[in-house]
Design a protein around this motif. Sequence first.
Motif, mmCIF file in Angstrom:
data_model
loop_
_atom_site.group_PDB
_atom_site.id
_atom_site.type_symbol
_atom_site.label_atom_id
_atom_site.label_comp_id
_atom_site.label_asym_id
_atom_site.label_seq_id
_atom_site.Cartn_x
_atom_site.Cartn_y
_atom_site.Cartn_z
ATOM 1 N N LEU A 1 0.840 -1.193 0.000
ATOM 2 C CA LEU A 1 0.000 0.000 0.000
ATOM 3 C C LEU A 1 0.878 1.248 0.000
ATOM 4 C CD1 LEU A 1 -2.751 -0.972 2.606
ATOM 5 C CD2 LEU A 1 -2.999 -0.816 0.113
ATOM 6 N N SER A 2 0.462 2.247 -0.744
ATOM 7 C CA SER A 2 1.225 3.510 -0.807
ATOM 8 C C SER A 2 1.368 4.150 0.566
ATOM 9 C CB SER A 2 0.553 4.478 -1.775
ATOM 10 O OG SER A 2 0.606 3.975 -3.078
ATOM 11 N N SER A 3 0.411 3.919 1.426
ATOM 12 C CA SER A 3 0.444 4.506 2.766
ATOM 13 C C SER A 3 1.325 3.722 3.741
ATOM 14 C CB SER A 3 -0.979 4.583 3.327
ATOM 15 O OG SER A 3 -1.551 3.285 3.392
ATOM 16 N N ASN A 4 1.785 2.531 3.371
ATOM 17 C CA ASN A 4 2.565 1.685 4.274
ATOM 18 C C ASN A 4 4.069 1.945 4.091
ATOM 19 O OD1 ASN A 4 3.717 -0.321 5.817
ATOM 20 N ND2 ASN A 4 2.249 -1.892 5.192
ATOM 21 N N ILE A 5 4.517 3.019 4.668
ATOM 22 C CA ILE A 5 5.910 3.461 4.528
ATOM 23 C C ILE A 5 6.884 2.441 5.129
ATOM 24 C CG2 ILE A 5 7.566 5.306 5.026
ATOM 25 C CD1 ILE A 5 5.221 6.084 3.112
ATOM 26 N N SER A 6 6.534 1.845 6.267
ATOM 27 C CA SER A 6 7.416 0.872 6.914
ATOM 28 C C SER A 6 7.705 -0.312 5.996
ATOM 29 C CB SER A 6 6.802 0.364 8.213
ATOM 30 O OG SER A 6 6.691 1.405 9.144
ATOM 31 N N SER A 7 6.679 -0.852 5.371
ATOM 32 C CA SER A 7 6.883 -1.985 4.456
ATOM 33 C C SER A 7 7.690 -1.578 3.236
ATOM 34 C CB SER A 7 5.537 -2.573 4.018
ATOM 35 O OG SER A 7 4.934 -3.263 5.082
ATOM 36 N N GLN A 8 7.458 -0.391 2.735
ATOM 37 C CA GLN A 8 8.231 0.086 1.587
ATOM 38 C C GLN A 8 9.714 0.107 1.925
ATOM 39 O OE1 GLN A 8 6.662 3.826 0.047
ATOM 40 N NE2 GLN A 8 4.598 3.160 0.605
ATOM 41 N N LYS A 9 10.056 0.596 3.101
ATOM 42 C CA LYS A 9 11.460 0.668 3.530
ATOM 43 C C LYS A 9 12.071 -0.727 3.641
ATOM 44 C CE LYS A 9 11.130 5.038 6.010
ATOM 45 N NZ LYS A 9 11.171 5.709 7.324
ATOM 46 N N ILE A 10 11.301 -1.690 4.129
ATOM 47 C CA ILE A 10 11.783 -3.066 4.261
ATOM 48 C C ILE A 10 12.183 -3.624 2.899
ATOM 49 C CG2 ILE A 10 11.030 -5.445 4.735
ATOM 50 C CD1 ILE A 10 9.377 -4.263 7.074
ATOM 51 N N PHE A 11 11.337 -3.428 1.905
ATOM 52 C CA PHE A 11 11.642 -3.978 0.586
ATOM 53 C C PHE A 11 12.813 -3.250 -0.069
ATOM 54 C CE2 PHE A 11 7.446 -5.794 1.250
ATOM 55 C CZ PHE A 11 7.709 -7.119 0.891
ATOM 56 N N ILE A 12 12.883 -1.951 0.074
ATOM 57 C CA ILE A 12 13.997 -1.192 -0.504
ATOM 58 C C ILE A 12 15.325 -1.626 0.126
ATOM 59 C CG2 ILE A 12 15.035 1.110 -0.652
ATOM 60 C CD1 ILE A 12 12.094 2.155 -1.036
ATOM 61 N N LYS A 13 15.352 -1.840 1.450
ATOM 62 C CA LYS A 13 16.564 -2.294 2.147
ATOM 63 C C LYS A 13 17.045 -3.651 1.651
ATOM 64 C CE LYS A 13 15.868 -0.334 6.726
ATOM 65 N NZ LYS A 13 15.617 -0.691 8.122
ATOM 66 N N ASN A 14 16.136 -4.446 1.091
ATOM 67 C CA ASN A 14 16.451 -5.822 0.708
ATOM 68 C C ASN A 14 16.502 -6.016 -0.807
ATOM 69 O OD1 ASN A 14 16.613 -7.626 3.235
ATOM 70 N ND2 ASN A 14 14.950 -6.203 3.650
ATOM 71 N N ASN A 15 16.963 -5.003 -1.514
ATOM 72 C CA ASN A 15 17.231 -5.073 -2.959
ATOM 73 C C ASN A 15 15.991 -5.211 -3.837
ATOM 74 O OD1 ASN A 15 20.029 -4.877 -2.554
ATOM 75 N ND2 ASN A 15 20.096 -7.054 -2.082
ATOM 76 N N PHE A 16 14.883 -4.644 -3.397
ATOM 77 C CA PHE A 16 13.701 -4.573 -4.242
ATOM 78 C C PHE A 16 13.649 -3.179 -4.852
ATOM 79 C CE2 PHE A 16 12.706 -8.221 -1.767
ATOM 80 C CZ PHE A 16 11.753 -8.947 -2.461
#
Length: 109
Positions: free
Chosen positions: A71-86
Amino acid sequence: MNLLFVCVDENNLPLGQIRYDYSRTDNRYHIDISVDEVFRFQGLGNEILKKTLELIKSKQNITNNLYSKVLSSNISSQKIFIKNNFKIIKKNDSFILFKYMNLYKYENS
């Protein structure tokens, strides 16, 4: 083949889980991470993703086709995926679609 990993504490109580769900329709694995409310914002989602990616790194048929819709509003999840090469491959007002950039395939070439 679908994969389910459950993260438990020292008493074997579940803290969270991650699913790698295969879709025959688009030949992709879709990742879904769920962390118990009590354990959110402590880095557990990141650790679950990092550890399970390490476990499946030799399975290139999976790691070359990993996606997650957040979800666009789920900033925490976005950060998790970016940290892990997504990387973000699609974005709109409702969601962001991430694709895993499998660095292992380059290391093993």
